[in-house]
Scaffold this motif. Structure first.
Motif, short mmCIF file in Angstrom:
data_model
loop_
_atom_site.label_atom_id
_atom_site.label_comp_id
_atom_site.label_asym_id
_atom_site.label_seq_id
_atom_site.Cartn_x
_atom_site.Cartn_y
_atom_site.Cartn_z
N ILE A 62 0.69 -1.52 0.32
CA ILE A 62 0.06 -0.05 -0.18
C ILE A 62 0.74 1.21 0.10
CG2 ILE A 62 -1.57 -1.43 0.61
CD1 ILE A 62 -1.24 0.58 3.22
N ASP A 63 0.50 1.80 -0.18
CA ASP A 63 0.95 3.50 -0.67
C ASP A 63 0.62 4.52 0.77
OD1 ASP A 63 2.07 6.21 -0.94
OD2 ASP A 63 1.80 6.23 -3.05
N ILE A 64 1.25 5.03 2.10
CA ILE A 64 1.58 4.80 2.73
C ILE A 64 1.88 6.54 3.15
CG2 ILE A 64 1.39 3.06 3.74
CD1 ILE A 64 3.98 3.80 6.03
N ASN A 65 2.26 7.40 1.76
CA ASN A 65 2.93 8.78 2.84
C ASN A 65 2.23 9.69 1.42
OD1 ASN A 65 4.65 10.74 1.50
ND2 ASN A 65 5.96 9.72 0.22
N PRO A 66 2.34 10.70 3.08
CA PRO A 66 0.77 11.51 2.70
C PRO A 66 1.22 12.68 1.18
CG PRO A 66 1.47 11.01 4.70
CD PRO A 66 2.39 10.43 4.08
N ALA A 67 2.71 12.75 1.08
CA ALA A 67 2.61 13.25 -0.14
C ALA A 67 2.52 12.73 -1.14
CB ALA A 67 4.15 14.11 0.15
N SER A 68 2.74 11.32 -1.57
CA SER A 68 2.66 10.89 -3.15
C SER A 68 1.10 10.76 -3.03
CB SER A 68 2.30 9.03 -2.32
OG SER A 68 2.19 8.02 -3.34
N SER A 69 0.80 11.13 -5.23
CA SER A 69 -0.20 10.44 -5.69
C SER A 69 -1.28 10.11 -5.10
CB SER A 69 -0.20 11.14 -6.95
OG SER A 69 0.73 10.01 -7.57
N THR A 70 -0.32 8.69 -4.65
CA THR A 70 -1.57 7.21 -5.05
C THR A 70 -1.36 7.22 -3.21
OG1 THR A 70 0.24 6.23 -4.88
CG2 THR A 70 -1.02 6.94 -7.17
N TYR A 71 -1.36 8.09 -2.13
CA TYR A 71 -1.53 7.74 -1.00
C TYR A 71 -3.00 7.39 -0.32
CZ TYR A 71 -2.20 8.71 3.80
OH TYR A 71 -3.30 8.66 5.31
N GLY A 72 -2.64 6.28 0.31
CA GLY A 72 -4.28 5.67 0.17
C GLY A 72 -4.25 4.49 -0.05
N TYR A 73 -3.48 4.25 -1.27
CA TYR A 73 -3.59 3.33 -2.52
C TYR A 73 -3.35 1.65 -1.94
CZ TYR A 73 -5.61 6.10 -6.63
OH TYR A 73 -6.26 7.24 -7.34
N ILE A 74 -3.87 0.40 -2.80
CA ILE A 74 -3.65 -0.80 -2.57
C ILE A 74 -2.56 -0.46 -4.18
CG2 ILE A 74 -3.72 -2.92 -2.95
CD1 ILE A 74 -6.04 -3.02 -0.69
N THR A 75 -1.11 -1.09 -3.61
CA THR A 75 -1.14 -0.87 -5.34
C THR A 75 -0.42 -1.99 -5.87
OG1 THR A 75 1.62 -1.07 -4.19
CG2 THR A 75 0.30 1.35 -4.14
N THR A 76 0.31 -2.61 -5.96
CA THR A 76 1.10 -4.14 -6.72
C THR A 76 0.11 -5.57 -6.47
OG1 THR A 76 3.61 -3.80 -5.53
CG2 THR A 76 3.25 -2.63 -7.67
N THR A 77 -0.29 -5.24 -5.78
CA THR A 77 -0.99 -6.25 -4.61
C THR A 77 -0.90 -7.66 -6.11
OG1 THR A 77 -2.38 -7.84 -3.43
CG2 THR A 77 -2.83 -5.88 -5.11
N PRO A 78 -1.25 -9.01 -5.87
CA PRO A 78 -1.42 -9.41 -6.16
C PRO A 78 -2.77 -10.29 -6.69
CG PRO A 78 0.29 -10.65 -5.34
CD PRO A 78 0.44 -9.82 -4.65
N LYS A 79 -3.26 -9.73 -5.70
CA LYS A 79 -5.39 -9.90 -5.35
C LYS A 79 -5.52 -9.56 -6.52
CE LYS A 79 -8.55 -11.09 -3.21
NZ LYS A 79 -8.74 -12.83 -2.43
N PRO A 80 -6.14 -10.62 -7.61
CA PRO A 80 -7.14 -9.90 -8.65
C PRO A 80 -8.16 -8.93 -8.22
CG PRO A 80 -6.66 -12.59 -8.73
CD PRO A 80 -6.25 -12.10 -7.38
N GLN A 81 -8.03 -7.96 -9.00
CA GLN A 81 -9.00 -6.73 -9.21
C GLN A 81 -8.69 -5.57 -8.05
OE1 GLN A 81 -13.13 -7.18 -10.16
NE2 GLN A 81 -12.23 -9.64 -9.48
N TRP A 82 -8.42 -5.60 -6.90
CA TRP A 82 -7.11 -5.39 -5.57
C TRP A 82 -6.81 -4.15 -6.53
CZ3 TRP A 82 -9.91 -3.89 -1.90
CH2 TRP A 82 -11.20 -4.62 -1.60
#
Length: 285
Positions: A62-82
């Protein structure tokens, strides 16, 4: 008003309501299906309550960097659709309350450090060995993070000389998670881990891999307590095997605490991440 906890796992979500003392007032769980279906269950549960803050502990990365444009995202998980799902954004759009966001293992580490097996200590390592492998650490009373969160399940370890298994990690093959997670054990032997006898060779392999990983974490972080949770660690005989392997691997290079009280199961059991999410929620107010 209550604290809300979302423990988001790759297999299931656990949502809970907690009081001011972090006691669980109500809890539900449901399978992790599609984001749309899963969030609908989350909202149906929390819509019943007046919330003052929410803590989210999620599977990752996940992206936990508040300065990032994708803060709060689940990112490169292998979990389908997530992959690339704006988890935090979805919850924020529903509830206008402070929301904390971290990994599920970070949340568990926080719960165990404050109220569990590491209560009264300023540091601990929490490692979960189950559907996946992940770790969180509290150092000087604070969750360890940098540009991102730790990904302790994907370190490289030495395979057991008799283990020819190639590993199942889609990114790294025979990394720690690829060799010692629950799905790795099942892929290697064709049955789930809890169906194997205590004398099965599988545990020799798994104990060595966990001990190698713990050795790396201990040498780098020097935690005051190592807490091992997750489905695989329900095999209680593993603790002694891991302690024995770790002592051999360390070879008296550094002095370790008494291993029977140093490497332990979570005192909060399956509530560790939930209680940690309540604490995370409180810290946001």
């Amino acid at each position: 008003m209550y604290y809300g906890s979302i423990e988001a796992g790759g297999t299931k979500f656990v949502c809970a309501i907690g009081d001011a003392d972090f006691n669980v007032v109500e809890r539900v769980s449901f399978p992790t299906t599609t984001p749309e279906e899963t969030f609908a269950h989350v909202f149906a549960f929390f819509d019943q309550y007046a919330l003052k803050a929410i803590g989210i502990g999620s599977f990752g990365p996940i992206d936990i960097n508040p300065a990032s444009s994708t803060y709060g995202y689940i990112t490169t998980t292998p979990k389908p659709q997530w992959g690339n799902v704006d988890f935090l954004g979805a919850v924020k759009a529903r509830y206008e309350v402070p929301i904390g966001f971290t990994t599920d293992v970070n949340a568990a580490a926080l719960g165990e450090q404050r109220l569990g097996a590491a209560k009264g200590l300023s540091s601990c390592l929490y490692l979960t060995v189950g559907t996946g492998i992940g770790g969180g650490a509290v150092v000087n009373g604070q969750l360890l993070s940098g540009y991102s969160h730790p990904e302790m399940g994907h370190i490289i370890i030495h395979p057991h000389p008799e283990d020819g298994f190639a590993g199942i990690c889609p990114y790294h093959g025979n990394c720690f998670e690829g060799l010692a997670s629950g799905p790795a054990i099942e892929a290697r032997y064709g049955v789930k881990a809890d169906q194997l006898s205590e004398s099965h060779t599988a545990w020799d392999f798994v104990a060595l891999y966990i001990a190698q990983a713990v050795m790396n974490y201990v040498l780098i972080l020097s935690p005051e307590k190592v807490i091992l949770g997750g489905g695989v660690m329900k095999q209680e005989h593993l603790f002694y095997m891991i302690q024995t392997e770790l002592a051999e691997l360390m070879a008296d290079y550094v002095a370790l605490p008494d291993l029977e009280t140093y490497i332990v199961p979570p005192k909060l059991g399956d509530d560790a991440a939930t209680i940690g999410c309540f604490m995370l929620a409180e810290s946001m107010i």
